[in-house]
Design an enzyme around this catalytic site. Structure first.
Site, PDB file in Angstrom:
ATOM      1  N   PRO A 242      95.372  13.620  50.281  1.00 42.64           N
ATOM      2  CA  PRO A 242      95.758  12.589  49.299  1.00 42.64           C
ATOM      3  C   PRO A 242      94.604  11.763  48.741  1.00 42.64           C
ATOM      4  CG  PRO A 242      96.241  11.820  51.499  1.00 42.64           C
ATOM      5  CD  PRO A 242      95.726  13.221  51.656  1.00 42.64           C
ATOM      6  N   CYS A 243      93.771  12.404  47.932  1.00 43.48           N
ATOM      7  CA  CYS A 243      92.655  11.677  47.315  1.00 43.48           C
ATOM      8  C   CYS A 243      93.152  10.598  46.358  1.00 43.48           C
ATOM      9  CB  CYS A 243      91.724  12.646  46.596  1.00 43.48           C
ATOM     10  SG  CYS A 243      92.519  13.743  45.409  1.00 43.48           S
TER      11      CYS A 243
END
Length: 280
Positions: A242-243
């Site tokens: 989850p950048c």
């Protein structure tokens, strides 16, 4: 125009006018819908009303989430960055490509790929027998560009298109109902530093945010926020790694390879699911 494209237009409009707090009528008029139809469309897609989404975009909320998330990353070492991490409603296990595998360039490896629709537009996914090796959003239906890049990374692999084989993974990623009965595995290639950053990102719970400097501290490299940003930008499996949950220390959204509008959309969508979950 797809639902996501219409919603993305509305999100971009809302985000550009957060300070003036646009009302339902103004937003609906921008996307050429009646207020009634726009609210119904938006709520069906995001799970929240446009008014609630507007609250999600505020800088004050982002700053609060940053301060709340600090202790979460401080315990990353105790949790073990090499271990599987809780994410959404299933587990994600990240396995790095070995130097030997990298040297072989995918010889003897079969990579299956396909393009699928998601709540955030069309996306390209590719998998090896050991897990997902690529997941990227794209603006158009063509997948040739993603495939060419993957073939450069794995020049000796056997590539096969497989819509059905990848559909279950896509459904598990985005559906609130459909769950996988086993961990989601990621099979990715990167430097030791990149791998450590990506594993740290897996520690960030849904609907929470951290800064680049917080990630740098969590992996034992305080002061390496810029390098962390580069590793975040090189993330090969977006959304699952989850950048999008990493923002600037000021609370501003910061860059996103797939567009700030999509980053806003994912934040709101995750917040809606988090609030709807038992105990949320």
């Amino acid at each position: 125009m797809s639902d996501y494209e219409r919603i993305a237009d509305a999100i971009s409009f809302i985000a550009s006018r957060v300070n003036s707090q646009p009302g339902l009528d103004e937003i609906a008029a921008h996307v050429h819908l009646s207020p009634f139809h726009f609210q119904r469309l938006f709520s069906r897609w995001a799970g929240v009303t446009p008014k609630r989404f507007l609250q999600v975009l505020t800088l004050e909320r982002a700053k609060l989430l940053l301060s709340e998330s600090l202790p979460l990353l401080e315990v990353s070492d105790a949790l073990g960055l090499s271990s599987g991490s809780r994410l959404y409603d299933h587990f994600v296990h990240l396995e790095a490509v070995t130097p030997g595998e990298y040297k072989l360039g995918g010889a003897g490896l079969t990579i299956e790929y396909a393009a699928h629709d998601t709540p955030f537009g069309s996306a390209f996914i590719a998998t090896t027998p050991r897990g997902i090796c690529s997941f990227e959003f794209h603006e158009h239906a063509e997948i040739d560009g993603h495939l060419r890049a993957l073939k450069l990374k794995w020049p000796h692999a056997d590539f096969r298109e497989n819509q059905e084989g990848t559909r279950a993974v896509i459904q598990a990623m985005f559906s609130a109902e459909k769950k996988l009965d086993r961990p989601v595995s990621l099979h990715v290639s990167g430097t030791n530093f990149q791998i450590s950053v990506w594993k740290a990102l897996l520690q960030i719970p849904p609907a929470r945010l951290v800064s680049y400097s917080q990630v740098a501290s969590a992996i034992g490299h305080p002061g390496a926020a810029r390098a962390v940003g580069q590793a975040v930008g090189a993330n090969p499996v977006v959304f699952l790694i989850p950048c999008h949950r990493v923002i600037q220390q000021s609370g501003k959204l910061g860059g996103y390879h797939w567009g700030e509008t999509r980053k806003h959309a994912i934040h709101a969508w995750e917040s809606a699911r988090d609030e709807a979950a038992p105990g949320g």
